[in-house]
Design a protein around this motif. Structure first.
Motif, PDB file in Angstrom:
ATOM      1  N   GLY A  40       0.825  -1.214   0.000  1.00 55.21           N
ATOM      2  CA  GLY A  40       0.000   0.000   0.000  1.00 55.21           C
ATOM      3  C   GLY A  40       0.856   1.260   0.000  1.00 55.21           C
ATOM      4  N   GLU A  41       1.952   1.218   0.773  1.00 53.98           N
ATOM      5  CA  GLU A  41       2.850   2.370   0.798  1.00 53.98           C
ATOM      6  C   GLU A  41       3.450   2.605  -0.587  1.00 53.98           C
ATOM      7  N   GLU A  42       3.908   1.511  -1.207  1.00 57.79           N
ATOM      8  CA  GLU A  42       4.503   1.650  -2.540  1.00 57.79           C
ATOM      9  C   GLU A  42       3.463   2.084  -3.570  1.00 57.79           C
ATOM     10  N   PHE A  43       2.259   1.525  -3.473  1.00 54.08           N
ATOM     11  CA  PHE A  43       1.187   1.933  -4.388  1.00 54.08           C
ATOM     12  C   PHE A  43       0.871   3.420  -4.194  1.00 54.08           C
ATOM     13  N   GLY A  44       0.868   3.865  -2.946  1.00 52.76           N
ATOM     14  CA  GLY A  44       0.631   5.278  -2.660  1.00 52.76           C
ATOM     15  C   GLY A  44       1.695   6.161  -3.297  1.00 52.76           C
ATOM     16  N   GLU A  45       2.945   5.702  -3.244  1.00 54.36           N
ATOM     17  CA  GLU A  45       4.031   6.480  -3.858  1.00 54.36           C
ATOM     18  C   GLU A  45       3.870   6.525  -5.379  1.00 54.36           C
ATOM     19  N   LEU A  46       3.402   5.427  -5.952  1.00 55.76           N
ATOM     20  CA  LEU A  46       3.129   5.428  -7.399  1.00 55.76           C
ATOM     21  C   LEU A  46       1.988   6.400  -7.720  1.00 55.76           C
ATOM     22  N   CYS A  47       0.937   6.370  -6.897  1.00 60.77           N
ATOM     23  CA  CYS A  47      -0.178   7.317  -7.096  1.00 60.77           C
ATOM     24  C   CYS A  47       0.323   8.755  -7.021  1.00 60.77           C
ATOM     25  N   GLN A  48       1.205   9.017  -6.051  1.00 64.00           N
ATOM     26  CA  GLN A  48       1.740  10.369  -5.913  1.00 64.00           C
ATOM     27  C   GLN A  48       2.521  10.764  -7.162  1.00 64.00           C
ATOM     28  N   ALA A  49       3.353   9.856  -7.668  1.00 65.96           N
ATOM     29  CA  ALA A  49       4.142  10.157  -8.871  1.00 65.96           C
ATOM     30  C   ALA A  49       3.228  10.435 -10.061  1.00 65.96           C
ATOM     31  N   VAL A  50       2.143   9.657 -10.171  1.00 66.18           N
ATOM     32  CA  VAL A  50       1.190   9.865 -11.268  1.00 66.18           C
ATOM     33  C   VAL A  50       0.486  11.213 -11.101  1.00 66.18           C
ATOM     34  N   TYR A  57       2.217  19.655 -10.494  1.00 68.05           N
ATOM     35  CA  TYR A  57       2.381  20.477  -9.288  1.00 68.05           C
ATOM     36  C   TYR A  57       3.723  21.213  -9.264  1.00 68.05           C
ATOM     37  N   GLY A  58       4.599  20.827 -10.167  1.00 66.70           N
ATOM     38  CA  GLY A  58       5.897  21.501 -10.222  1.00 66.70           C
ATOM     39  C   GLY A  58       6.890  21.009  -9.178  1.00 66.70           C
ATOM     40  N   THR A  59       6.678  19.805  -8.654  1.00 62.98           N
ATOM     41  CA  THR A  59       7.644  19.248  -7.707  1.00 62.98           C
ATOM     42  C   THR A  59       8.577  18.292  -8.454  1.00 62.98           C
ATOM     43  N   GLU A  60       9.499  17.725  -7.705  1.00 57.81           N
ATOM     44  CA  GLU A  60      10.450  16.768  -8.289  1.00 57.81           C
ATOM     45  C   GLU A  60       9.912  15.336  -8.242  1.00 57.81           C
ATOM     46  N   LEU A  61       8.678  15.154  -7.771  1.00 55.16           N
ATOM     47  CA  LEU A  61       8.167  13.803  -7.508  1.00 55.16           C
ATOM     48  C   LEU A  61       7.467  13.151  -8.698  1.00 55.16           C
ATOM     49  N   GLY A  62       7.149  13.943  -9.732  1.00 55.94           N
ATOM     50  CA  GLY A  62       6.447  13.387 -10.876  1.00 55.94           C
ATOM     51  C   GLY A  62       7.387  13.057 -12.021  1.00 55.94           C
ATOM     52  N   GLY A  63       6.795  12.749 -13.165  1.00 55.24           N
ATOM     53  CA  GLY A  63       7.571  12.499 -14.373  1.00 55.24           C
ATOM     54  C   GLY A  63       7.814  11.032 -14.630  1.00 55.24           C
ATOM     55  N   TYR A  64       8.301  10.768 -15.827  1.00 54.85           N
ATOM     56  CA  TYR A  64       8.525   9.403 -16.302  1.00 54.85           C
ATOM     57  C   TYR A  64       9.381   8.575 -15.346  1.00 54.85           C
ATOM     58  N   GLU A  65      10.536   9.107 -14.941  1.00 56.35           N
ATOM     59  CA  GLU A  65      11.457   8.321 -14.107  1.00 56.35           C
ATOM     60  C   GLU A  65      10.841   7.952 -12.769  1.00 56.35           C
ATOM     61  N   ASN A  66      10.128   8.886 -12.143  1.00 55.86           N
ATOM     62  CA  ASN A  66       9.502   8.589 -10.850  1.00 55.86           C
ATOM     63  C   ASN A  66       8.372   7.578 -11.001  1.00 55.86           C
ATOM     64  N   MET A  67       7.524   7.754 -12.041  1.00 57.25           N
ATOM     65  CA  MET A  67       6.440   6.779 -12.247  1.00 57.25           C
ATOM     66  C   MET A  67       7.016   5.394 -12.494  1.00 57.25           C
ATOM     67  N   LYS A  68       8.057   5.343 -13.335  1.00 56.47           N
ATOM     68  CA  LYS A  68       8.682   4.052 -13.647  1.00 56.47           C
ATOM     69  C   LYS A  68       9.283   3.410 -12.397  1.00 56.47           C
ATOM     70  N   ARG A  69      10.039   4.189 -11.629  1.00 56.17           N
ATOM     71  CA  ARG A  69      10.686   3.654 -10.424  1.00 56.17           C
ATOM     72  C   ARG A  69       9.645   3.127  -9.432  1.00 56.17           C
ATOM     73  N   GLU A  70       8.574   3.899  -9.230  1.00 52.46           N
ATOM     74  CA  GLU A  70       7.567   3.475  -8.249  1.00 52.46           C
ATOM     75  C   GLU A  70       6.789   2.257  -8.743  1.00 52.46           C
ATOM     76  N   ALA A  71       6.493   2.187 -10.042  1.00 52.57           N
ATOM     77  CA  ALA A  71       5.795   1.011 -10.590  1.00 52.57           C
ATOM     78  C   ALA A  71       6.672  -0.235 -10.442  1.00 52.57           C
ATOM     79  N   ILE A  72       7.977  -0.076 -10.649  1.00 48.05           N
ATOM     80  CA  ILE A  72       8.917  -1.199 -10.466  1.00 48.05           C
ATOM     81  C   ILE A  72       8.923  -1.630  -9.003  1.00 48.05           C
ATOM     82  N   GLN A  73       8.879  -0.675  -8.096  1.00 50.33           N
ATOM     83  CA  GLN A  73       8.881  -1.012  -6.665  1.00 50.33           C
ATOM     84  C   GLN A  73       7.594  -1.738  -6.273  1.00 50.33           C
ATOM     85  N   VAL A  74       6.451  -1.304  -6.828  1.00 52.50           N
ATOM     86  CA  VAL A  74       5.187  -2.009  -6.572  1.00 52.50           C
ATOM     87  C   VAL A  74       5.296  -3.467  -7.034  1.00 52.50           C
TER      88      VAL A  74
END
Ligand SMILES: [Mg+2]
Length: 94
Positions: A40-50, A57-74
């Motif tokens: 659930g924590e990892e899924f939440g991080e993926l949701c945040q990246a998406v 929002y203009g933060t460093e948490l989104g984008g292709y690399e973050n979505m990819k990394r979090e999906a891999i972690q899930v």
């Protein structure tokens, strides 16, 4: 069924993440509710990246690399859960 090059690349990345998790935490034999918390924590991080990507929002948490990394972690945590179930199936009477 043959695996495509793209699938091989993705599976390799998931297995590398599994190795990283094992090095960091050692063999994990949590009961299923604990695994759900971790997943659930990892899924939440993926949701945040998406969300950070989609709503820009203009933060460093989104984008292709973050979505990819979090999906891999899930995916890696889900595999870790499956490995744990196999290891403990008899012990837990499943
Ligand atoms: Mg994560």
């Amino acid at each position: 069924m043959a695996m495509s090059e793209q699938q091989k690349t993705i599976i390799d990345a998931i297995l590398a993440e599994r190795e990283r998790q094992d090095k960091k935490w050692g063999e994990q034999n949590h009961v299923p509710p604990i695994w759900l918390g971790i997943l659930g924590e990892e899924f939440g991080e993926l949701c945040q990246a998406v969300n950070e990507t989609g709503f820009n929002y203009g933060t460093e948490l989104g984008g292709y690399e973050n979505m990819k990394r979090e999906a891999i972690q899930v995916a890696a945590v889900a595999i870790g859960f499956l490995e744990c179930l196999e290891r403990n199936r008899e012990k837990w009477g499943l």
